[in-house]
Every structure is written in C-alpha cells, then in structure tokens.
Motif scaffolding. Structure first.
Motif, mmCIF file in Angstrom:
data_model
loop_
_atom_site.group_PDB
_atom_site.id
_atom_site.type_symbol
_atom_site.label_atom_id
_atom_site.label_comp_id
_atom_site.label_asym_id
_atom_site.label_seq_id
_atom_site.Cartn_x
_atom_site.Cartn_y
_atom_site.Cartn_z
ATOM 1 N N SER B 24 -52.017 -36.519 60.239
ATOM 2 C CA SER B 24 -51.741 -35.823 58.980
ATOM 3 C C SER B 24 -51.651 -34.330 59.270
ATOM 4 O O SER B 24 -52.637 -33.729 59.719
ATOM 5 C CB SER B 24 -52.846 -36.095 57.959
ATOM 6 O OG SER B 24 -52.839 -37.444 57.565
ATOM 7 N N PRO B 25 -50.487 -33.715 59.046
ATOM 8 C CA PRO B 25 -50.323 -32.297 59.392
ATOM 9 C C PRO B 25 -50.986 -31.386 58.374
ATOM 10 O O PRO B 25 -51.459 -31.840 57.331
ATOM 11 C CB PRO B 25 -48.804 -32.114 59.364
ATOM 12 C CG PRO B 25 -48.334 -33.107 58.341
ATOM 13 C CD PRO B 25 -49.264 -34.294 58.488
ATOM 14 N N ARG B 30 -43.875 -29.116 57.889
ATOM 15 C CA ARG B 30 -42.944 -30.239 57.866
ATOM 16 C C ARG B 30 -42.610 -30.759 59.269
ATOM 17 O O ARG B 30 -42.042 -31.817 59.417
ATOM 18 C CB ARG B 30 -41.668 -29.828 57.142
ATOM 19 C CG ARG B 30 -41.910 -29.517 55.661
ATOM 20 C CD ARG B 30 -40.745 -28.783 55.048
ATOM 21 N NE ARG B 30 -39.526 -29.594 55.030
ATOM 22 C CZ ARG B 30 -38.328 -29.124 54.719
ATOM 23 N NH1 ARG B 30 -38.183 -27.837 54.432
ATOM 24 N NH2 ARG B 30 -37.282 -29.910 54.704
ATOM 25 N N SER B 31 -42.971 -29.996 60.288
ATOM 26 C CA SER B 31 -42.693 -30.415 61.663
ATOM 27 C C SER B 31 -43.955 -30.995 62.277
ATOM 28 O O SER B 31 -45.035 -30.392 62.205
ATOM 29 C CB SER B 31 -42.224 -29.213 62.488
ATOM 30 O OG SER B 31 -42.250 -29.521 63.865
ATOM 31 N N VAL B 32 -43.817 -32.165 62.881
ATOM 32 C CA VAL B 32 -44.932 -32.810 63.579
ATOM 33 C C VAL B 32 -44.456 -33.200 64.969
ATOM 34 O O VAL B 32 -43.420 -33.858 65.117
ATOM 35 C CB VAL B 32 -45.423 -34.057 62.824
ATOM 36 C CG1 VAL B 32 -46.491 -34.772 63.648
ATOM 37 C CG2 VAL B 32 -45.993 -33.672 61.463
ATOM 38 N N SER B 70 -42.401 -39.339 54.066
ATOM 39 C CA SER B 70 -41.938 -38.295 53.141
ATOM 40 C C SER B 70 -43.024 -37.247 52.862
ATOM 41 O O SER B 70 -42.723 -36.126 52.473
ATOM 42 C CB SER B 70 -41.454 -38.917 51.829
ATOM 43 O OG SER B 70 -42.492 -39.658 51.223
ATOM 44 N N ASN B 71 -44.281 -37.599 53.076
ATOM 45 C CA ASN B 71 -45.360 -36.621 52.867
ATOM 46 C C ASN B 71 -45.695 -35.873 54.157
ATOM 47 O O ASN B 71 -46.716 -35.198 54.235
ATOM 48 C CB ASN B 71 -46.607 -37.311 52.327
ATOM 49 C CG ASN B 71 -47.172 -38.357 53.280
ATOM 50 O OD1 ASN B 71 -46.586 -38.609 54.345
ATOM 51 N ND2 ASN B 71 -48.268 -38.973 52.906
ATOM 52 N N SER B 72 -44.831 -35.997 55.164
ATOM 53 C CA SER B 72 -44.934 -35.354 56.475
ATOM 54 C C SER B 72 -45.939 -36.002 57.413
ATOM 55 O O SER B 72 -45.989 -35.648 58.587
ATOM 56 C CB SER B 72 -45.233 -33.845 56.377
ATOM 57 O OG SER B 72 -44.145 -33.167 55.806
ATOM 58 N N ARG B 73 -46.719 -36.935 56.939
ATOM 59 C CA ARG B 73 -47.612 -37.667 57.841
ATOM 60 C C ARG B 73 -46.774 -38.409 58.878
ATOM 61 O O ARG B 73 -45.633 -38.821 58.603
ATOM 62 C CB ARG B 73 -48.468 -38.651 57.064
ATOM 63 C CG ARG B 73 -49.598 -39.285 57.868
ATOM 64 C CD ARG B 73 -50.451 -40.200 56.991
ATOM 65 N NE ARG B 73 -49.744 -41.416 56.594
ATOM 66 C CZ ARG B 73 -49.683 -42.515 57.337
ATOM 67 N NH1 ARG B 73 -50.264 -42.556 58.526
ATOM 68 N NH2 ARG B 73 -49.029 -43.574 56.900
ATOM 69 N N CYS B 91 -51.437 -34.561 68.428
ATOM 70 C CA CYS B 91 -50.448 -34.293 67.404
ATOM 71 C C CYS B 91 -50.547 -32.816 67.042
ATOM 72 O O CYS B 91 -51.641 -32.232 67.035
ATOM 73 C CB CYS B 91 -50.738 -35.171 66.186
ATOM 74 S SG CYS B 91 -49.836 -34.726 64.699
ATOM 75 N N ALA B 92 -49.415 -32.203 66.748
ATOM 76 C CA ALA B 92 -49.414 -30.796 66.353
ATOM 77 C C ALA B 92 -48.416 -30.602 65.236
ATOM 78 O O ALA B 92 -47.351 -31.229 65.213
ATOM 79 C CB ALA B 92 -49.056 -29.910 67.541
ATOM 80 N N SER B 93 -48.763 -29.742 64.303
ATOM 81 C CA SER B 93 -47.821 -29.444 63.233
ATOM 82 C C SER B 93 -47.422 -27.970 63.294
ATOM 83 O O SER B 93 -48.106 -27.140 63.915
ATOM 84 C CB SER B 93 -48.393 -29.812 61.861
ATOM 85 O OG SER B 93 -49.432 -28.930 61.468
#
Lengths: 114, 115
Positions: B24-25, B30-32, B70-73, B91-93
């Motif tokens: 979860s960012p 919006r970028s993961v 759609s929720n960026s997850r 993971c990185a956002s």
C-alpha cells in the motif's frame, strides 16, 4: 551489466572521524544521484541527492560530491556517529519511458565504532 | 502521513509454490515500484506501475508478475518458486508533487524464504 558500482562492501570508521563512501557509474545520461541508508529489518530511507549539473550538495553532516569526468560520486559523513552504522546504497536516476528509473549499487556496510 | 505498508513481513514457502506480496503506497502516490534485495546484488528492479499500468520492467523471468489497483495498491506474484527467489522484496512509492516527487519511499519489505 552493473551501471552503478560500489566497490567497497564494508567500511569501519571511528566515531567522530570522517566516513567516505564511494560510488562509480558508467552511464553519462544519468540525471540525478541519490544515497539511501538502510537499517536491518527496515526499508531504505532517502538521505541526500545531487543533480548531474552540480558537483556538491550538503545537508548537515552529509555531503555528496559528484565528479562527472571521472563518473564518480562520494558521500562524506562528518563527524561519524554510531547511529550512522547501516548499509548505504548509491542510486542513479535516468528518465526513460515517461518516468524516472532508478539503478542501485550493491551497497556499502558502514560500521562506526564507539 | 502513513508510510508504505508491505504485507506479509515474513513468509516461508517451498519450491514450486507461488506467493503474492502486497504493497500500500503513501496516500497520493500513484507510482509503485518493486525491488528484490539479495546479499551482494543490491536492489534489483522488478517493475513499476503507474495508474494500473506497468510503466517499466526489469530483467526478471516471467514467473515474476505484478499489478496495480485503482486505489494504487499493488501486488506482486512469484510463481513456481525457486530456492534463488529467497530475498527481501521491497516496494517503493513515488509521487505527490513538490521537490520530492521523484524520490522513492520504501516500505520495510517482505522477507521471503524458499525451502
């Protein structure tokens, strides 16, 4: 092909002295360079960055130097503290496919001795 | 502001199984991106997602896949696990505007052990 290299896997420094971590790169198209610090059981955290058009950036005890002709950058920590003991990753950013792509080095483990 | 959250933190699988990791960012990012960290190899880039689309991909076999909602997850999946897949998966956002818009913020990672 390792475009970003950290040739020293480890470094030990006495508390209060200067720590110098080095990083070499091969691609002259990199736009930014960054340093991240990583403690065990945590993700890397951003430390400091430098644009490719600069040759020095300073933030408190941390200074990054960029030598474009040598394709080399270094991170200086002065004075070193035991809490600085961590793995440090050098990273380069290049703009491609509509986004910035990061390329990381293999890391240098810094141990600051009290 | 909550950071990047990864689940599970630790997991053990056997060869041939598959695994799904979740990220979860930071709210508004919006970028993961996903990275694999192994000793001596540093952080190897797996892929990046932006607005549910894969925008960049690293040099990993097709057993490694991902998706973004759609929720960026985001989730990443590794099928037919091999011993060499044992690693820390990070993971990185990125995003949110301002001077830090292009700085990656990492989660604590998911430590995968394959037996």
């Amino acid at each position: 092909d390792q475009q970003v290299k950290q040739n020293s896997p480890s470094l030990s420094v006495q508390e209060g002295r200067i720590s110098i971590l080095n990083c070499d790169y091969t691609n002259s198209m990199f736009d930014y360079f960054l340093w991240y610090k990583k403690y065990p059981a945590e993700g890397p955290t951003f430390l400091i960055s430098i644009s490719s058009i600069k040759d020095k950036n300073e933030d408190g005890r941390f200074t990054v130097f960029l030598n474009k002709s040598a394709k080399h950058l270094s991170l200086h920590i002065v004075p070193s503290q035991p809490g600085d003991s961590a793995v440090y990753f050098c990273a380069a950013m290049v703009y491609t496919s509509g986004t910035y792509k990061y390329i990381f080095g293999t890391g240098t483990r810094l141990k600051v001795l009290a | 502001k909550a950071g990047v959250t990864q689940t599970p933190r630790y997991l053990i699988k056997t060869r041939g199984q598959q695994v799904t990791l979740s990220c979860s960012p930071i709210s508004g990012h919006r970028s993961v991106s996903w990275y694999q960290q192994t000793p001596g190899q540093g952080l190897q880039f797996l892929f990046e997602y932006f607005s549910e689309t894969q925008r960049n991909k690293g040099n990993f076999p097709g057993r490694f896949s991902g998706r973004q909602f759609s929720n960026s997850r985001s989730e990443m999946n590794v099928s037919t696990l091999e011993l060499g897949d044992s690693a820390l998966y990070l993971c990185a956002s990125m995003g949110g505007g301002g001077s830090g818009a292009n700085v990656l913020t990492f989660g604590a990672g998911s430590r995968l052990t394959v037996l």
